[in-house]
Every structure is written in C-alpha cells, then in structure tokens.
Scaffold this motif. Structure first.
Motif, PDB file in Angstrom:
ATOM      1  N   GLY A 133       6.773  60.455  51.923  1.00  0.00           N
ATOM      2  CA  GLY A 133       7.380  61.196  50.825  1.00  0.00           C
ATOM      3  C   GLY A 133       8.585  62.033  51.213  1.00  0.00           C
ATOM      4  N   SER A 134       8.775  62.270  52.490  1.00  0.00           N
ATOM      5  CA  SER A 134       9.937  63.047  52.925  1.00  0.00           C
ATOM      6  C   SER A 134      10.765  62.301  53.962  1.00  0.00           C
ATOM      7  CB  SER A 134       9.485  64.391  53.498  1.00  0.00           C
ATOM      8  OG  SER A 134       8.643  64.187  54.618  1.00  0.00           O
ATOM      9  N   LEU A 135      10.491  61.030  54.178  1.00  0.00           N
ATOM     10  CA  LEU A 135      11.209  60.267  55.195  1.00  0.00           C
ATOM     11  C   LEU A 135      12.610  59.861  54.746  1.00  0.00           C
ATOM     12  CD1 LEU A 135      11.187  58.920  57.968  1.00  0.00           C
ATOM     13  CD2 LEU A 135      10.080  56.938  56.904  1.00  0.00           C
ATOM     14  N   ALA A 136      12.747  59.428  53.502  1.00  0.00           N
ATOM     15  CA  ALA A 136      14.042  58.967  52.989  1.00  0.00           C
ATOM     16  C   ALA A 136      14.933  60.148  52.615  1.00  0.00           C
ATOM     17  CB  ALA A 136      13.835  58.069  51.775  1.00  0.00           C
ATOM     18  N   THR A 137      16.237  59.928  52.694  1.00  0.00           N
ATOM     19  CA  THR A 137      17.218  60.934  52.294  1.00  0.00           C
ATOM     20  C   THR A 137      18.197  60.294  51.318  1.00  0.00           C
ATOM     21  OG1 THR A 137      17.051  62.025  54.442  1.00  0.00           O
ATOM     22  CG2 THR A 137      18.977  62.538  53.101  1.00  0.00           C
ATOM     23  N   ARG A 138      18.247  60.824  50.117  1.00  0.00           N
ATOM     24  CA  ARG A 138      19.063  60.249  49.053  1.00  0.00           C
ATOM     25  C   ARG A 138      20.563  60.438  49.278  1.00  0.00           C
ATOM     26  NH1 ARG A 138      20.269  58.272  44.624  1.00  0.00           N
ATOM     27  NH2 ARG A 138      21.408  59.222  42.937  1.00  0.00           N
ATOM     28  N   LYS A 139      21.312  59.396  48.940  1.00  0.00           N
ATOM     29  CA  LYS A 139      22.776  59.472  48.856  1.00  0.00           C
ATOM     30  C   LYS A 139      23.163  59.185  47.412  1.00  0.00           C
ATOM     31  CE  LYS A 139      23.867  58.199  53.592  1.00  0.00           C
ATOM     32  NZ  LYS A 139      24.662  57.331  54.458  1.00  0.00           N
ATOM     33  N   ASN A 140      24.333  59.653  46.995  1.00  0.00           N
ATOM     34  CA  ASN A 140      24.761  59.488  45.601  1.00  0.00           C
ATOM     35  C   ASN A 140      24.853  58.029  45.168  1.00  0.00           C
ATOM     36  OD1 ASN A 140      24.840  62.186  44.886  1.00  0.00           O
ATOM     37  ND2 ASN A 140      26.937  62.445  45.591  1.00  0.00           N
ATOM     38  N   CYS A 141      25.038  57.108  46.091  1.00  0.00           N
ATOM     39  CA  CYS A 141      25.146  55.689  45.744  1.00  0.00           C
ATOM     40  C   CYS A 141      23.781  55.007  45.599  1.00  0.00           C
ATOM     41  CB  CYS A 141      25.979  54.947  46.788  1.00  0.00           C
ATOM     42  SG  CYS A 141      25.287  55.041  48.457  1.00  0.00           S
ATOM     43  N   ASP A 142      22.691  55.726  45.843  1.00  0.00           N
ATOM     44  CA  ASP A 142      21.347  55.158  45.785  1.00  0.00           C
ATOM     45  C   ASP A 142      20.871  55.013  44.347  1.00  0.00           C
ATOM     46  OD1 ASP A 142      21.323  55.100  48.523  1.00  0.00           O
ATOM     47  OD2 ASP A 142      20.041  56.862  48.761  1.00  0.00           O
ATOM     48  N   PRO A 143      19.925  54.094  44.114  1.00  0.00           N
ATOM     49  CA  PRO A 143      19.377  53.926  42.762  1.00  0.00           C
ATOM     50  C   PRO A 143      18.626  55.178  42.302  1.00  0.00           C
ATOM     51  CG  PRO A 143      18.137  52.607  44.355  1.00  0.00           C
ATOM     52  CD  PRO A 143      19.310  53.184  45.090  1.00  0.00           C
ATOM     53  N   ARG A 152      13.675  58.559  40.817  1.00  0.00           N
ATOM     54  CA  ARG A 152      13.905  59.062  42.169  1.00  0.00           C
ATOM     55  C   ARG A 152      14.674  60.386  42.038  1.00  0.00           C
ATOM     56  NH1 ARG A 152      12.424  55.854  46.220  1.00  0.00           N
ATOM     57  NH2 ARG A 152      12.298  53.609  45.941  1.00  0.00           N
ATOM     58  N   PRO A 153      14.651  61.217  43.070  1.00  0.00           N
ATOM     59  CA  PRO A 153      15.423  62.467  43.009  1.00  0.00           C
ATOM     60  C   PRO A 153      16.914  62.163  42.804  1.00  0.00           C
ATOM     61  CG  PRO A 153      13.987  62.452  44.925  1.00  0.00           C
ATOM     62  CD  PRO A 153      13.933  61.084  44.328  1.00  0.00           C
ATOM     63  N   GLU A 154      17.591  63.021  42.066  1.00  0.00           N
ATOM     64  CA  GLU A 154      19.008  62.810  41.776  1.00  0.00           C
ATOM     65  C   GLU A 154      19.938  63.521  42.745  1.00  0.00           C
ATOM     66  OE1 GLU A 154      20.155  63.362  37.703  1.00  0.00           O
ATOM     67  OE2 GLU A 154      18.230  62.616  36.978  1.00  0.00           O
ATOM     68  N   ALA A 155      19.497  64.590  43.351  1.00  0.00           N
ATOM     69  CA  ALA A 155      20.368  65.423  44.187  1.00  0.00           C
ATOM     70  C   ALA A 155      20.705  64.727  45.505  1.00  0.00           C
ATOM     71  CB  ALA A 155      19.706  66.768  44.472  1.00  0.00           C
ATOM     72  N   GLU A 156      21.960  64.845  45.898  1.00  0.00           N
ATOM     73  CA  GLU A 156      22.421  64.356  47.198  1.00  0.00           C
ATOM     74  C   GLU A 156      21.593  65.021  48.290  1.00  0.00           C
ATOM     75  OE1 GLU A 156      25.214  62.560  50.049  1.00  0.00           O
ATOM     76  OE2 GLU A 156      24.951  62.174  47.931  1.00  0.00           O
ATOM     77  N   SER A 157      21.150  64.259  49.267  1.00  0.00           N
ATOM     78  CA  SER A 157      20.373  64.702  50.416  1.00  0.00           C
ATOM     79  C   SER A 157      18.926  65.086  50.101  1.00  0.00           C
ATOM     80  CB  SER A 157      21.057  65.872  51.141  1.00  0.00           C
ATOM     81  OG  SER A 157      22.333  65.481  51.584  1.00  0.00           O
ATOM     82  N   ALA A 158      18.460  64.837  48.878  1.00  0.00           N
ATOM     83  CA  ALA A 158      17.061  65.126  48.541  1.00  0.00           C
ATOM     84  C   ALA A 158      16.139  64.200  49.320  1.00  0.00           C
ATOM     85  CB  ALA A 158      16.833  64.958  47.041  1.00  0.00           C
ATOM     86  N   SER A 159      14.975  64.715  49.683  1.00  0.00           N
ATOM     87  CA  SER A 159      13.955  63.892  50.333  1.00  0.00           C
ATOM     88  C   SER A 159      13.319  62.983  49.292  1.00  0.00           C
ATOM     89  CB  SER A 159      12.871  64.770  50.950  1.00  0.00           C
ATOM     90  OG  SER A 159      13.413  65.520  52.009  1.00  0.00           O
ATOM     91  N   ASP A 160      12.890  61.796  49.748  1.00  0.00           N
ATOM     92  CA  ASP A 160      12.273  60.839  48.849  1.00  0.00           C
ATOM     93  C   ASP A 160      11.342  59.935  49.654  1.00  0.00           C
ATOM     94  OD1 ASP A 160      11.691  59.428  46.530  1.00  0.00           O
ATOM     95  OD2 ASP A 160      13.592  58.349  46.451  1.00  0.00           O
TER      96      ASP A 160
END
Length: 169
Positions: A133-143, A152-160
């Motif tokens: 649940g905290s391994l991935a890190t969101r980028k703005n280009c992600d789904p 999925r979380p919308e914020a840049e750099s959010a854990s997912d």
C-alpha cells in the motif's frame, strides 16, 4: 505477449501464468530493439526456459531492448525475473537484490501480500494494510484508476499500492 521492435506501454494490467519451460518468452518477450514501459502492472507466475527471465525476457539479438517498470509486481517461482539492465522502481519483484526503491517478494511468500481472485483467473489482488500500500509512488502521468475502476491517489508523489489493483476503500 511479444513485442518485435517498437514501443510497448502496459498499465493497469495482469500478465499471469504464461510461458512454458521449453520457450524463452515468459510473460513478455522483447526483440528487435523493442522497449517496454510498464506502470501498475502485475506479472505473476510466468515461466520460461531455464536461464531466461520469467516475467520480461529480451532477445539476444544485436539490437538493445529496454525495460522500464514502475509501481508494479513481478513475482515468479524463480529469481530470474527481468532482462539485464532493466530499470525497476517502486516495485516488488522476485529478484534477491531488488534495489533501494523496491522490495523482494518470493513466490512462496506472496500469499502474505496477494490473494487470488476467486472469480477472475489470473487476477491477484493486494491484501489491504500490507507494505504494498505504500510501495508505489504516483506521478502525474499515471492512471487515476486501477484496472477495475477503483480510484488511485491524485497527488504527485502520493503513496499507492503497487500492481494493477488496489483494494476498494
């Protein structure tokens, strides 16, 4: 899945239980300089001939294949998971030396983190509350949603959650 030349982008997908011990392919096979860009991908229990990567294999041709995998899972029964020189970030995979932003997950230990969907073959859902649940890190280009539409979380750099699915909250 096979890509001969060109660029392949895979996101929010499952590639599970593919390949044979007689073939070099495994889950994804790249040749003729093909490139793979994978994000939020779950590759599980893929196999290939001995000595070949089980999740993503690259041809021995003179053209250089490239592999970039992020926010994903690549779990198989052996430790030979990816082509040489693959770039793996914020992912769990079966390599015994995963790198600083990744975690090692063995096939045998995967039941602590993933549960096979009882209805959909090849779908392995993350167990809520695990380190996934905290391994991935969101980028703005992600789904903005996972493979079955959960947000999925919308914020840049959010854990997912890493992989194609995240628990419905």
């Amino acid at each position: 899945m096979q890509a001969i030349g060109g660029k392949l982008r895979v996101e929010n997908s499952f590639i599970s239980s593919n390949g044979t011990f007689d073939a070099t392919g495994g889950g994804i096979y790249l040749s003729a300089g093909a490139s793979l860009d994978a994000v939020y991908l779950t590759m599980f229990d893929n196999i290939a001939a001995a000595g070949n990567p089980f999740s993503v294999a690259c041809d021995a041709d003179p053209e250089k294949e490239t592999v970039t995998v992020r926010n994903s899972l690549a779990i198989n029964k052996g430790g030979n998971t990816m082509c040489d020189d693959a770039t793996i970030q914020t992912s769990a995979w079966s390599d015994p030396v995963p790198g600083t932003t990744n975690m090692t997950m063995t096939f045998v230990g995967s039941e602590q983190y993933l549960a096979e969907d009882p209805v959909s073959d090849g779908v392995y859902r993350p167990i809520a509350g695990t380190v996934l649940g905290s391994l991935a890190t969101r980028k703005n280009c992600d789904p903005l949603v996972d493979f079955d539409g959960d947000a999925r979380p919308e914020a840049e750099s959010a854990s997912d959650y890493a992989g194609a699915d995240r628990p419905a909250l």
